[in-house]
Design a protein around this motif. Structure first.
Motif, PDB file in Angstrom:
ATOM      1  N   VAL A 156     -40.230 -38.914  -4.597  1.00 24.15           N
ATOM      2  CA  VAL A 156     -41.457 -38.145  -4.834  1.00 24.15           C
ATOM      3  C   VAL A 156     -41.353 -36.748  -4.228  1.00 24.15           C
ATOM      4  CG1 VAL A 156     -43.923 -38.028  -4.303  1.00 24.15           C
ATOM      5  CG2 VAL A 156     -42.930 -40.171  -5.104  1.00 24.15           C
ATOM      6  N   THR A 157     -40.928 -36.664  -2.976  1.00 21.59           N
ATOM      7  CA  THR A 157     -40.811 -35.341  -2.334  1.00 21.59           C
ATOM      8  C   THR A 157     -39.692 -34.515  -2.965  1.00 21.59           C
ATOM      9  OG1 THR A 157     -39.440 -36.268  -0.574  1.00 21.59           O
ATOM     10  CG2 THR A 157     -41.803 -36.069  -0.135  1.00 21.59           C
ATOM     11  N   GLY A 158     -38.630 -35.179  -3.437  1.00 20.56           N
ATOM     12  CA  GLY A 158     -37.540 -34.475  -4.109  1.00 20.56           C
ATOM     13  C   GLY A 158     -37.974 -33.831  -5.412  1.00 20.56           C
ATOM     14  N   LEU A 159     -38.970 -34.404  -6.064  1.00 23.19           N
ATOM     15  CA  LEU A 159     -39.513 -33.833  -7.301  1.00 23.19           C
ATOM     16  C   LEU A 159     -40.559 -32.749  -7.022  1.00 23.19           C
ATOM     17  CD1 LEU A 159     -39.844 -37.082  -9.439  1.00 23.19           C
ATOM     18  CD2 LEU A 159     -38.240 -35.193  -9.814  1.00 23.19           C
ATOM     19  N   GLY A 160     -40.894 -32.535  -5.743  1.00 21.91           N
ATOM     20  CA  GLY A 160     -41.837 -31.476  -5.384  1.00 21.91           C
ATOM     21  C   GLY A 160     -43.285 -31.913  -5.261  1.00 21.91           C
ATOM     22  N   TYR A 161     -43.529 -33.195  -5.079  1.00 25.41           N
ATOM     23  CA  TYR A 161     -44.887 -33.710  -4.927  1.00 25.41           C
ATOM     24  C   TYR A 161     -45.077 -34.252  -3.516  1.00 25.41           C
ATOM     25  CZ  TYR A 161     -44.830 -33.528 -10.003  1.00 25.41           C
ATOM     26  OH  TYR A 161     -44.719 -33.098 -11.299  1.00 25.41           O
ATOM     27  N   ASP A 162     -46.329 -34.427  -3.121  1.00 30.35           N
ATOM     28  CA  ASP A 162     -46.655 -35.077  -1.850  1.00 30.35           C
ATOM     29  C   ASP A 162     -46.949 -36.544  -2.128  1.00 30.35           C
ATOM     30  OD1 ASP A 162     -46.430 -32.810  -0.287  1.00 30.35           O
ATOM     31  OD2 ASP A 162     -48.578 -32.351  -0.344  1.00 30.35           O
ATOM     32  N   SER A 211     -50.100 -42.562  -9.950  1.00 30.56           N
ATOM     33  CA  SER A 211     -51.373 -41.919 -10.286  1.00 30.56           C
ATOM     34  C   SER A 211     -51.714 -40.818  -9.293  1.00 30.56           C
ATOM     35  CB  SER A 211     -52.498 -42.963 -10.308  1.00 30.56           C
ATOM     36  OG  SER A 211     -52.678 -43.502  -9.023  1.00 30.56           O
ATOM     37  N   SER A 212     -52.759 -40.085  -9.633  1.00 33.92           N
ATOM     38  CA  SER A 212     -53.283 -39.055  -8.737  1.00 33.92           C
ATOM     39  C   SER A 212     -54.231 -39.708  -7.740  1.00 33.92           C
ATOM     40  CB  SER A 212     -54.032 -37.992  -9.544  1.00 33.92           C
ATOM     41  OG  SER A 212     -55.222 -38.538 -10.071  1.00 33.92           O
ATOM     42  N   PRO A 213     -54.588 -39.003  -6.660  1.00 31.25           N
ATOM     43  CA  PRO A 213     -55.468 -39.598  -5.650  1.00 31.25           C
ATOM     44  C   PRO A 213     -56.895 -39.832  -6.130  1.00 31.25           C
ATOM     45  CG  PRO A 213     -54.431 -37.602  -4.824  1.00 31.25           C
ATOM     46  CD  PRO A 213     -54.089 -37.718  -6.256  1.00 31.25           C
ATOM     47  N   GLY A 214     -57.354 -39.131  -7.149  1.00 29.66           N
ATOM     48  CA  GLY A 214     -58.694 -39.338  -7.673  1.00 29.66           C
ATOM     49  C   GLY A 214     -59.768 -38.603  -6.880  1.00 29.66           C
ATOM     50  N   LEU A 227     -50.197 -32.797  -5.598  1.00 30.69           N
ATOM     51  CA  LEU A 227     -49.451 -31.548  -5.578  1.00 30.69           C
ATOM     52  C   LEU A 227     -49.415 -31.021  -4.156  1.00 30.69           C
ATOM     53  CD1 LEU A 227     -50.904 -29.922  -8.804  1.00 30.69           C
ATOM     54  CD2 LEU A 227     -48.678 -31.011  -8.525  1.00 30.69           C
ATOM     55  N   PRO A 228     -48.320 -30.381  -3.754  1.00 32.93           N
ATOM     56  CA  PRO A 228     -48.242 -29.863  -2.380  1.00 32.93           C
ATOM     57  C   PRO A 228     -49.269 -28.763  -2.141  1.00 32.93           C
ATOM     58  CG  PRO A 228     -46.277 -29.292  -3.639  1.00 32.93           C
ATOM     59  CD  PRO A 228     -47.128 -30.121  -4.526  1.00 32.93           C
ATOM     60  N   TRP A 229     -49.689 -28.646  -0.892  1.00 31.40           N
ATOM     61  CA  TRP A 229     -50.685 -27.657  -0.502  1.00 31.40           C
ATOM     62  C   TRP A 229     -50.138 -26.849   0.653  1.00 31.40           C
ATOM     63  CZ3 TRP A 229     -53.386 -27.252   4.210  1.00 31.40           C
ATOM     64  CH2 TRP A 229     -54.429 -26.316   4.215  1.00 31.40           C
ATOM     65  N   THR A 230     -50.434 -25.547   0.633  1.00 31.68           N
ATOM     66  CA  THR A 230     -50.073 -24.692   1.758  1.00 31.68           C
ATOM     67  C   THR A 230     -51.346 -24.043   2.288  1.00 31.68           C
ATOM     68  OG1 THR A 230     -49.625 -22.881   0.206  1.00 31.68           O
ATOM     69  CG2 THR A 230     -47.739 -24.167   0.944  1.00 31.68           C
ATOM     70  N   PRO A 231     -51.448 -23.840   3.607  1.00 27.91           N
ATOM     71  CA  PRO A 231     -52.648 -23.216   4.169  1.00 27.91           C
ATOM     72  C   PRO A 231     -52.948 -21.880   3.497  1.00 27.91           C
ATOM     73  CG  PRO A 231     -51.260 -24.074   5.914  1.00 27.91           C
ATOM     74  CD  PRO A 231     -50.473 -24.196   4.634  1.00 27.91           C
ATOM     75  N   GLY A 232     -54.243 -21.632   3.313  1.00 30.18           N
ATOM     76  CA  GLY A 232     -54.680 -20.407   2.643  1.00 30.18           C
ATOM     77  C   GLY A 232     -54.909 -20.612   1.159  1.00 30.18           C
TER      78      GLY A 232
END
Length: 193
Positions: free
Chosen positions: A11-17, A77-80, A35-40
């Motif tokens: 999962v992380t290798g594909l760029g997801y959390d 699935s997504s977290p919903g 999807l990954p999140w960055t502060p800001g």
């Protein structure tokens, strides 16, 4: 290699959390990605699509087969709407959002709880706005019921006071985004429209 490690690396290798891994006794392997999140970056503007889930599913099926992991069904699935919050990064991401918080111990037993006086001593569940506090986090709410559509509200009425409860992450049993859905789709008109 344990299946949790395979799932995490894929999962992380594909760029997801990776949000959650759930394996049931019936052979169901349920993976929740985000999807990954960055502060800001705004918290709720990116969404996992069906194509994202398909991509992760195909890669996981291959990786789990190579490692010989047995399962009957794989769901990605997504977290919903009621996404679980785990860890400091999730709390930073969703600061300012309405959340549901369940404490491990009732308010009276929590040493760091600083409530506004009207909270029952045996209360564990709260819904309110998540805010960063000096020593950890806090949830802010009002026990006043929301006005119903079309209901007239007196301008002289004094609103119920806001209450706050401070907590640390180790005092939580569970924290989730509150699943609030607006089926009407009506938004207040902006000035100049």
């Amino acid at each position: 290699m344990a299946f949790q490690d395979i799932v995490t690396q894929t999962v992380t290798g594909l760029g997801y959390d990776l949000v959650e891994i759930d394996r049931s006794a019936g052979g169901l392997l349920r993976i929740t990605i985000d999807l990954p999140w960055t502060p800001g970056q705004p918290g709720g503007e990116q969404f996992v699509t069906v194509e994202d889930c398909e991509k992760v599913t195909r890669q996981l099926q291959f990786a789990l087969e190579v490692e010989g992991t047995e399962y009957r069904r794989l769901e990605v699935s997504s977290p919903g709407l009621d996404r679980p919050l785990r860890g400091e990064k999730d709390f930073e991401r969703f600061t300012g959002q309405v959340v549901d918080v369940t404490l491990k111990a009732p308010v009276g037993a929590v040493a760091s709880a600083s409530s506004g006086g009207g909270v029952s001593a045996n209360r564990k569940k709260f819904r309110g706005t998540l805010e960063k506090a000096a020593e950890g986090w806090q949830i802010v709410w009002s026990d006043e019921p929301a006005a119903k559509p079309g209901q007239r509200v007196s301008k002289k009425r004094v609103p119920a006071p806001l209450q706050a409860l401070g907590f640390k992450l180790d005092e939580l049993k569970e924290a989730r985004l509150a699943s609030i859905v607006d089926f009407k789709g009506r938004r207040p008109r902006e000035l100049g429209e």
